[in-house]
Design a protein around this motif. Sequence first.
Motif, PDB file in Angstrom:
ATOM      1  N   ALA A 129       0.828  -1.207   0.000  1.00  0.00           N
ATOM      2  CA  ALA A 129       0.000   0.000   0.000  1.00  0.00           C
ATOM      3  C   ALA A 129       0.864   1.259   0.000  1.00  0.00           C
ATOM      4  N   LEU A 130       1.935   1.255   0.804  1.00  0.00           N
ATOM      5  CA  LEU A 130       2.820   2.424   0.835  1.00  0.00           C
ATOM      6  C   LEU A 130       3.624   2.521  -0.451  1.00  0.00           C
ATOM      7  N   ALA A 132       2.511   1.759  -3.384  1.00  0.00           N
ATOM      8  CA  ALA A 132       1.597   2.381  -4.346  1.00  0.00           C
ATOM      9  C   ALA A 132       1.517   3.885  -4.136  1.00  0.00           C
ATOM     10  N   GLN A 133       1.454   4.313  -2.880  1.00  0.00           N
ATOM     11  CA  GLN A 133       1.415   5.749  -2.585  1.00  0.00           C
ATOM     12  C   GLN A 133       2.706   6.433  -3.010  1.00  0.00           C
ATOM     13  N   ALA A 134       3.830   5.766  -2.750  1.00  0.00           N
ATOM     14  CA  ALA A 134       5.124   6.346  -3.119  1.00  0.00           C
ATOM     15  C   ALA A 134       5.245   6.508  -4.629  1.00  0.00           C
ATOM     16  N   SER A 136       2.878   6.811  -6.826  1.00  0.00           N
ATOM     17  CA  SER A 136       1.971   7.868  -7.269  1.00  0.00           C
ATOM     18  C   SER A 136       2.506   9.253  -6.930  1.00  0.00           C
ATOM     19  N   ALA A 137       3.002   9.422  -5.708  1.00  0.00           N
ATOM     20  CA  ALA A 137       3.481  10.741  -5.282  1.00  0.00           C
ATOM     21  C   ALA A 137       4.710  11.169  -6.067  1.00  0.00           C
ATOM     22  N   LEU A 209       8.584   9.764   2.858  1.00  0.00           N
ATOM     23  CA  LEU A 209       8.391   8.334   2.660  1.00  0.00           C
ATOM     24  C   LEU A 209       9.235   7.530   3.645  1.00  0.00           C
ATOM     25  N   ARG A 212       7.463   7.581   6.952  1.00  0.00           N
ATOM     26  CA  ARG A 212       6.309   6.688   6.995  1.00  0.00           C
ATOM     27  C   ARG A 212       6.743   5.219   7.012  1.00  0.00           C
TER      28      ARG A 212
END
Length: 214
Positions: A129-130, A132-134, A136-137, A209, A212
Motif C-alpha cells: 500500500a505504501l 503504491a502511494q510512493a 503515485s506521489a 516516505l 512513513r
Amino acid sequence: MRDGRPLTAQRIIEAAVEVADEGGFAAISRRNVGKQLGVEAMSLYHHIANKDALLDALVDWVFSRIELPTAADSWQAGMRRRAGSARRVLVDHPWALTLIDSRSNPGPALLRHHDAVVGCLRGGGFPIALAAQAFSAIDAYVYGFALTERNLPFDPSTTTDAVDFAVEVAPLLGSYPHLAELVQHLTGSGEYSFSRQFEDGLEIILAELERRLG
C-alpha cells in the motif's frame, strides 16, 4: 526523401518521435510520419496497424528511455535514479506528457518499468500500500515539474533568465507583498535556477516516505 533502407516498425516509431519532437503531440499522424520517412502513409500499415498502435508504441518508446533502479540500489537511490531520468526524458520530449498515461494497451517497456519501480520499493521494505502511494506521489511530482519546466516563460536552466524575468514582473507585484517577497527570495541573490530545484523537492518526498516507512 526515402533513404533506401527497408521500412520497419522501429524506423516508423523513430520517425514518429522526430515528428512529435518537431511539431508536438498534435502533429503525430500517419501522413506526417510517412512524409518524414519519404513513403506513402499506406505503407505504414504493413508494420503498424493503425494510429492507436503507433501511439501505444510511442508510449513504450518513452518508457524504454527511462533508466530503471538497479539491483544494487537502495530504494532511495533507485527512486532518485528513475525520477531524474524520467524528468530528463519528459523535458526532452514534451509531447510524452500528453501521451504516457492515456493508453489502455501497455507495452513491455512500460510493464518492465512499473515492475522495476514497485520491486525497488518492495525490496526496500515498503508494504504494497505504501509502495503504491510512493509511486503515485513521485510520479505526480516528476510529471508536474517537467510540465512546469517546459512551459516557463524563461529558460529554467539558467540563472540570468530567471533574474531578468523577475525584474520584468517586479512592477506588477506592488499589490501582492507575499508574492513579491517570494520572488525576491528566489532571485535576489542572482543565482536562482528553477531546474536546480528538482532534487530538493524530490528529497522532501523521499524524506517523508522514509518517515512513513519507519
